[in-house]
Design an enzyme around this catalytic site. Sequence first.
Site, PDB file in Angstrom:
ATOM      1  N   GLU A 285       0.781  -0.930   0.032  1.00  0.00           N
ATOM      2  CA  GLU A 285      -0.134  -0.355   0.307  1.00  0.00           C
ATOM      3  C   GLU A 285       1.065   1.319  -0.034  1.00  0.00           C
ATOM      4  O   GLU A 285       1.510   1.932   0.888  1.00  0.00           O
ATOM      5  CB  GLU A 285      -0.799   0.136   1.354  1.00  0.00           C
ATOM      6  N   THR A 325      -5.299   2.285  -5.635  1.00  0.00           N
ATOM      7  CA  THR A 325      -5.039   0.781  -5.418  1.00  0.00           C
ATOM      8  C   THR A 325      -6.309  -0.643  -5.540  1.00  0.00           C
ATOM      9  O   THR A 325      -5.089  -1.649  -6.645  1.00  0.00           O
ATOM     10  CB  THR A 325      -6.041   0.502  -3.438  1.00  0.00           C
ATOM     11  N   HIS A 438      -1.774   3.743   5.175  1.00  0.00           N
ATOM     12  CA  HIS A 438      -3.078   4.827   4.790  1.00  0.00           C
ATOM     13  C   HIS A 438      -3.822   5.278   5.678  1.00  0.00           C
ATOM     14  O   HIS A 438      -3.418   4.703   6.905  1.00  0.00           O
ATOM     15  CB  HIS A 438      -3.540   3.682   4.009  1.00  0.00           C
ATOM     16  N   ASP A 505       1.187  -1.078  -4.960  1.00  0.00           N
ATOM     17  CA  ASP A 505      -0.245  -0.378  -5.718  1.00  0.00           C
ATOM     18  C   ASP A 505      -0.040   1.001  -6.158  1.00  0.00           C
ATOM     19  O   ASP A 505      -0.689   1.464  -7.111  1.00  0.00           O
ATOM     20  CB  ASP A 505      -0.878  -0.899  -4.356  1.00  0.00           C
ATOM     21  N   HIS A 506       1.126   2.032  -5.827  1.00  0.00           N
ATOM     22  CA  HIS A 506       0.895   3.067  -6.160  1.00  0.00           C
ATOM     23  C   HIS A 506       1.983   4.310  -5.428  1.00  0.00           C
ATOM     24  O   HIS A 506       1.815   3.779  -4.456  1.00  0.00           O
ATOM     25  CB  HIS A 506      -0.476   4.204  -6.360  1.00  0.00           C
TER      26      HIS A 506
END
Length: 659
Positions: A285, A325, A438, A505-506
């Site tokens: 993440e 995501t 996150h 994921d990014h």
Amino acid sequence: MVKISKLIRWIILTGFIFLVLFTCMRLGLFILSNQQSYGLRQLGGAFILGLRYDMRMISILLLVMLILGSIPALHPFSSNRGKKIWMIILGIATVFALFFFSVDFAHYAYLEQRLNASVLNYLEDARISMGMVWQSYPIVRMVLAVILAAVLLIWLIYRSHRMVSKQSYTGTKRNRIISFIATFLIGGFFIYGQFNQYPLRWSDAFSQGSDYKAYLALNPFESFFSTLKFRHSGYDEKKVKELAPVIGRYFNFTPSDNPLHFTRTIEPRAGAFTTKPNVVLVICESFSAYKSSMFGNPLNTTPFFDSLCRQGVLFDHCFTPTYGTARGVWATITGIPDVEPTKTASRNPGAVDQHTIINNFTDYEKFYFLGGSTSWANIRGVLTNNINGLHLYEQENFKAKRLDVWGISDKNLFLEANNVLAQQQKPFFAIIQTADNHRPYSIAEEDLPEFKKREVPADSLRKYGFESLEEMNGFRYTDFSYQKFIEAARKEKYFNNTIFVFIGDHGIPGNADALFPHAWTAQRLTSMHVPLLVYAPGKLAPKRLHTIGSQTDVLPTIAGLCNIKYTNSTLGKDLLDTATTGFAFIIDPDSKMAGVVKGDYFYRKQYEGKKSELVSIVNNDPVPNDAAHAAIAHDMEVFTEALHETAKYMLLNNKKAGK
């Protein structure tokens, strides 16, 4: 002024009140988000353009007031009923505007993008989305602020009505008609937005020279409503066919008689394993490259992962096709960039059936571990519908207690996954998707005695890419979790016959000027730049590769290492194949720009506008305006269009065998 009707006078005052509100909101966004330290003089063009966008939205409301208010029964000064109706309408409009701006502020704080139609996607996972919002933002204070601001503005509108009602009007019927027509034309001009053949468009904001200036110029109404009409997906079959040879050239295959046939069979190549190796793919993440130790960040947030990279194969020029995501998981599993304009591809019923290379790992047990729920973004449908025999582990399948809205902690997720994998007797392909890095950046109380939070001066945090101590320590906590996982895995029998692959994921948008050339920040490459690590100690010689790659390349690269025969029908490539040409396709659905990173350059172009640019990713030197670089830009433009159109086609036509 006595010859201007009371209705028009009140319309002018009401418009002024709303214009002050819009301007204050833009100033607030500037004060809270100016990471690149622009001065007001540098942003003058953005503020002026923003004023035009604001006048457009306000003028729509004012023209409604003008037209409907001219009806005797709805006139706010000659009819008591009309007055009450307009006070209710303007009260609702005020609350609506303040609500939009408050959501816009939260949206920008989260994604560094103005509010757009993609926010509607979160309504499909409303419980999780609201949980994240509640745990991340001071909702009670925000609601109170909206209420207080609404009361103040409604009071000002009411006072302006009282003030105008006490004034006299000596104009004739002719004056009323002339003032009505003049007001209508002026309002119509502000809605049109400019003296030009074409009206003011949202894409005009991106002529400001940077994404930040563009987003500062836009308001949430302009950005939101302009994206609604692009919510439907599709492709141009003629373009896909015409550009098929371009795709074939870069992916080392010759299109068949059917130019829409992109399927190719990849034969095994000599890998590092003589047995069937296990695969553990970790989707990390928000693993933004410039925030990590591997790329020289002085805050040294990921020392353990850095040590893994020195023992494995690190691809330091890996990018995600886009931000988000769900889009990242999609690209990794399917090998197709998620080019849906607003909704993610995972939510598109027409795209839910997808071929994935994971199924070419025959005789393997398949696992997917997520600390929360895969009901989010219809990820469960994508996984269970397309991965044969998948064993899906979610929050309710674990012994660990829930940490926050995202489920159990990443550390516990890793340890529970390790316990499952240690019991396997057959080769396995496992995916572990993390979530702790996150908002709200939770850290499990049980880990605080060992995991020590750090204090860093605010100026150092901002300089090296972090908004807050919570974010930085959350990033460090992911590194702590990776360490606990690898330490536990090393004790298990499966470890020595396993390929561990880690990919973000990014990334996270932010100012990386202290570490990378300016284009990485200005063109938002920080949002897509992630580490890609292949870790198989004793099997792969450590090296750091500068080959440009993408999430779409993860599965072909793994399959190549495992020495298996597989079917590739998408836009992924084996990054360890010597015949591979390195590149990465990048798309930003919010700014309507698509491009490609290749060689020393990043090219991108608006696919709903005319803006295009070619920038260097290796230094801050401007790209020379000469024939050679014009040719480079042209080739990259053609390649971008080929990748974009082909990806749109593949989303709906990459079905599993027999479909």
